[in-house]
Design a protein around this motif. Structure first.
Motif, mmCIF file in Angstrom:
data_model
loop_
_atom_site.group_PDB
_atom_site.id
_atom_site.type_symbol
_atom_site.label_atom_id
_atom_site.label_comp_id
_atom_site.label_asym_id
_atom_site.label_seq_id
_atom_site.Cartn_x
_atom_site.Cartn_y
_atom_site.Cartn_z
ATOM 1 N N GLY A 1 0.718 -1.258 0.000
ATOM 2 C CA GLY A 1 0.000 0.000 0.000
ATOM 3 C C GLY A 1 0.747 1.310 0.000
ATOM 4 N N PRO A 2 1.940 1.440 0.629
ATOM 5 C CA PRO A 2 2.619 2.742 0.628
ATOM 6 C C PRO A 2 2.841 3.266 -0.781
ATOM 7 N N LYS A 3 2.725 4.583 -0.951
ATOM 8 C CA LYS A 3 2.703 5.146 -2.290
ATOM 9 C C LYS A 3 3.682 6.291 -2.490
ATOM 10 N N ALA A 4 4.015 6.524 -3.749
ATOM 11 C CA ALA A 4 4.799 7.699 -4.137
ATOM 12 C C ALA A 4 4.064 8.362 -5.296
ATOM 13 N N VAL A 5 3.551 9.544 -5.051
ATOM 14 C CA VAL A 5 2.759 10.251 -6.045
ATOM 15 C C VAL A 5 3.674 10.967 -7.029
ATOM 16 N N PHE B 1 14.028 6.346 -5.209
ATOM 17 C CA PHE B 1 13.382 5.709 -4.074
ATOM 18 C C PHE B 1 13.053 4.260 -4.406
ATOM 19 N N ASP B 2 12.823 3.481 -3.345
ATOM 20 C CA ASP B 2 12.440 2.085 -3.502
ATOM 21 C C ASP B 2 11.458 1.738 -2.390
ATOM 22 N N LYS B 3 11.161 0.440 -2.256
ATOM 23 C CA LYS B 3 10.137 0.042 -1.289
ATOM 24 C C LYS B 3 10.550 0.343 0.147
ATOM 25 N N LYS C 1 8.057 2.277 2.691
ATOM 26 C CA LYS C 1 7.619 1.695 3.953
ATOM 27 C C LYS C 1 7.919 2.615 5.133
ATOM 28 N N VAL C 2 9.113 3.219 5.127
ATOM 29 C CA VAL C 2 9.469 4.140 6.222
ATOM 30 C C VAL C 2 8.557 5.360 6.196
ATOM 31 N N GLU D 1 1.156 1.262 -9.254
ATOM 32 C CA GLU D 1 2.073 0.313 -9.871
ATOM 33 C C GLU D 1 2.998 -0.198 -8.794
ATOM 34 N N GLU D 2 3.179 -1.507 -8.717
ATOM 35 C CA GLU D 2 3.988 -2.081 -7.645
ATOM 36 C C GLU D 2 5.469 -1.749 -7.815
ATOM 37 N N ILE D 3 6.092 -1.336 -6.713
ATOM 38 C CA ILE D 3 7.538 -1.110 -6.668
ATOM 39 C C ILE D 3 8.193 -2.375 -6.133
#
Length: 256
Positions: free
Chosen positions: A51-55, A163-165, A169-170, A253-255
Motif C-alpha cells: 500500500g505505501p505510495k509515491a505520487v 526511491f524504492d520500497k 515503507k518508512v 504500480e507495484e515497486i
C-alpha cells in the motif's frame, strides 16, 4: 470404409476447433498485454503491494515544487518572484540541514502561505540505505522543523529523487506521502532560461513540476515568470501537492 472416413472428418473437425481456440487465446493474451501497457501510461502513483505510495502526478490542476538543499542566494528571489506573480500555491521540499541554517527563509515560505515538505536531512541516496538509516535521517529533519514550529508536514521527497520500497515503507510508518514529479525542468543544469521553459512547455492537468531553489539552480528565478505565463495560458490552476492529492483519484504500480 465409411467408419474410416467418418473418423477422418471427426479428427479434422477437432483440429480445426483446436486451431480456432488457440487463435482466440492468443488474441486474448495480446489484447490483455496491450491494455496493460496502455494502462501504465496513466499511472499516477507508484506503490508497494502492501500500500505505501509515491505520487508523481495528479488528476487536475498543477503543482509547482521546489527542492532546497543548500545555498543562501537563490531561494529569496524565487519567493519574491512567486509573490510578484501572485502565485498563491507552491510546495517547497526543504532539507533539514538547510532549514537549520536558514530559519528566516523557512519562516518566509510559511508566511507566504506555501507548503513545506521534507527533503530528508542531508543529501543522501535513500536507495543505498537500510530502513533504519532512512528513518534516522528523516527523524533528524523532523526535529529541525519541530524546533522551527513548522507543523503538519505530510509530504516527503527523496533528496536524490531515487526511491524504492524501503523508503515507501518508512514514509508510510511516519505518515508521509512520498512525492516525485511528472515534469523535470532540469533547471539545476543551468541550460539557459529558454531551455528551462521549453522543458515544461507540454505541461498539462495533474502535472507536478520539479524546480530548484538551491544555489546550483542559477537561472530558475529568471525562468519562473515565463513558466507561470505558460501555465496560466493553458488555464491551469496552481495548487499545493497536498491539494492535488486530495482532489485526485489515482492508480498504482507495484515497486519491487
Amino acid at each position: 470404409m465409411d467408419e474410416v472416413i467418418a473418423l477422418y472428418y471427426f479428427q479434422a473437425a477437432n483440429v480445426k476447433k483446436i486451431k480456432q481456440y488457440t487463435f482466440i487465446i492468443v488474441i486474448a493474451f495480446f489484447t490483455a498485454v496491450f491494455l496493460y501497457v496502455e494502462s501504465l501510461n496513466n499511472f499516477s502513483v507508484f506503490s508497494t503491494m502492501t500500500g505505501p505510495k509515491a505520487v508523481y502526478k495528479g488528476e487536475r490542476d498543477l503543482a509547482l515544487t521546489f527542492n532546497i538543499g543548500w545555498g543562501d542566494v537563490r531561494a529569496k528571489p524565487i519567493l519574491e518572484t512567486l509573490k510578484k506573480e501572485k502565485v498563491r500555491a507552491a510546495t517547497f521540499f526543504v532539507s533539514g540541514s538547510w532549514a537549520e541554517r536558514h530559519p528566516e527563509l523557512v519562516a518566509q515560505i510559511v508566511k507566504q502561505g506555501y507548503e513545506i515538505g521534507i527533503l530528508g536531512y542531508g543529501y543522501k541516496d535513500y536507495t543505498s540505505m537500510e530502513e533504519q538509516e532512512i528513518a534516522r535521517d528523516i527523524s533528524k529533519a523532523q526535529d529541525v522543523f519541530r524546533k522551527l514550529n513548522v507543523k503538519n508536514i505530510e509530504l516527503l521527497r527523496s533528496p536524490t529523487g531515487h526511491f524504492d520500497k524501503n523508503l515507501l515503507k518508512v514514509a508510510d510508518r511516519y505518515g508521509y506521502s512520498v512525492v516525485h514529479w511528472s515534469l523535470d525542468s532540469k533547471d539545476w543544469t543551468n541550460p539557459g532560461v529558454q531551455e528551462i521553459v521549453t522543458n515544461i512547455e507540454d505541461v498539462e492537468d495533474g502535472d507536478i513540476i520539479l524546480l530548484h531553489a538551491s544555489d546550483s539552480a542559477k537561472q530558475t528565478a529568471r525562468a519562473l515568470p515565463q513558466i507561470i505565463d505558460s501555465v496560466q495560458s493553458k488555464n491551469l490552476k496552481f495548487v499545493s501537492v497536498s491539494e492535488m492529492i486530495a482532489n485526485s483519484s489515482t492508480k498504482t504500480e507495484e515497486i519491487k
